[in-house]
Design a protein around this motif. Structure first.
Motif: not given
Lengths: 218, 189
Positions: A99-100, A24-26, A106-108, A60-71
């Protein structure tokens, strides 16, 4: 090591399939940026804006992906587990790349859809360059956003530390972009800019997981 | 640099139960993390089987398993999916959800829908099933009801019988149903 990488990627894909948060974010980010750029930029800037859009959304997306790894204890969940941190970093890079790549497709579609003309032409050069660009970005941003999540107190320092690495990469991409539609397939692959970009990607994929593992050494 | 504690010397014998106790902020979690090889910000020497802890490899974390006070899982995965992932990580065939606590009814629930007590039970269950020789538990009694606390005490005794070593922390030196072989008080260091 490979079974560990596979299980981390499968775990991420399962979460994505269930939650669809990143998708959704993408979708929203690429839709917004492509609508803006295709409306307000001239046609000769469109290709450049395509890659700038990828750059901004990937940060932006990579920060979101990384945040999901935090307990819940504000640490990487895998930190307490017997997991090789380099393998963990590589698996997150591969997942980000998946994802990228989806995002680039999608962007294309959006770019060509909103401009109502076939403005970005698909050819071998375009695919090869986009692939190298995305591999570089996914390594950079995954590695550094994971580090930022872990080393919260020194976050600003890490942002400064990223610049000496990312600026040459962006300069190389900019140079490679200029040749994209002027050179033939063989010529482009053999061009200095493309080969330097390839070498930079190989360097990054070797250095970043080791750097990540070293920076987070237990 | 602030020192959390100093002049700390102790031995932990194999197949024993070792307790770390002290008030809040005395460094219980820090000490347990150091002993588990997860924190190397200390001065001094720690030996595990006559090998300096600074020279250990990732496999050490399979031998010495640290169970934090706040259990962390992937919130969007179900309990069973988390167990499958963790069994891959620990190199085990399968983790049994009912090994220590009856958790069948929650196996298909996403972790984000579980209570703290249920999370704690899952965490303890994983730690117990791992091939670890040493289990390092940070406040294992937190979030658990009386019945589950008694069960934990019983499990401790069983684990020691199976040649495992238990290191755990608590706020006070309570009387337990098992014998604590050695302990360290962090209030006075």
């Amino acid at each position: 090591m490979f079974s560990l990488i596979k299980s981390i990627i499968l775990k991420d894909l399962l979460i994505e399939y269930r939650e669809k948060g990143n998708l959704y974010y993408v979708f929203i980010l690429t839709c917004t940026f492509s609508l803006l750029f295709t409306n307000y930029l001239k046609e000769n800037h469109i290709l450049f804006s395509y890659y700038v859009t990828l750059l901004i959304t990937n940060i932006l997306l990579s920060q979101r992906i990384s945040r999901l790894e935090i307990g819940r204890n504000d640490e990487l969940i895998v930190f307490n587990l017997p997991v090789d941190l380099s393998a963990f970093c590589i698996s997150k890079i591969i997942y980000s790349l998946i994802l990228f790549l989806f995002q680039a497709s999608i962007l294309f579609i959006f770019y060509n859809l909103f401009s109502q003309t076939y403005i970005i032409e698909i050819n071998f050069n375009f695919i090869a360059f986009t692939l190298l660009f995305l591999i570089g970005l996914s390594i950079f941003f995954t590695c550094f956003s994971l580090l930022l999540e872990r080393i919260k107190g020194e976050g600003q320092f890490m942002f400064i530390a990223i610049f000496p690495l990312i600026i040459p990469f962006l300069f190389l991409c900019f140079n490679g972009l200029n040749d994209l539609y002027y050179l033939g397939t063989g010529e482009y692959i053999n061009s200095f800019n493309f080969q330097l970009l390839l070498a930079f990607d190989i360097l990054l994929i070797t250095v970043c997981p080791i750097l990540f593992s070293y920076a987070l050494r237990r | 640099m602030t020192k959390v504690f100093r002049n700390l010397t102790f031995d932990i014998k194999k197949n024993s139960i070792f307790q770390v106790y002290g008030n809040n902020g005395t460094g219980k979690t820090t000490l347990l993390k150091i002993l588990s090889g997860l924190d190397n910000d200390y001065e001094g020497t720690i030996n595990y089987k006559n090998i300096n802890l600074n020279n250990i490899e990732t496999n050490f974390l399979k031998e010495v398993v640290f169970l934090p006070s706040l259990p962390s899982f992937y919130e969007n995965l179900t309990v069973e999916e988390n167990l499958r992932f963790l069994s891959n990580v620990y190199g085990l065939d399968k983790l049994d959800i009912n090994s220590s606590f009856k958790l069948t009814q929650i196996k298909d629930k996403q972790v984000k829908d579980l209570s703290d007590g249920q999370r704690k039970k899952i965490q303890l269950s994983i730690g117990i099933q791992s091939d670890a020789e040493v289990l390092v538990m940070d406040e294992p009694y937190n979030f658990l009801d009386i019945e589950s606390q008694n069960q934990i005490s019983y499990i401790f005794i069983e684990l020691v019988k199976k040649n495992k070593t238990i290191i755990f922390s608590d706020n006070t030196k309570d009387s337990y149903t098992f014998e604590v072989n050695n302990s360290v008080n962090l209030n006075n260091v």
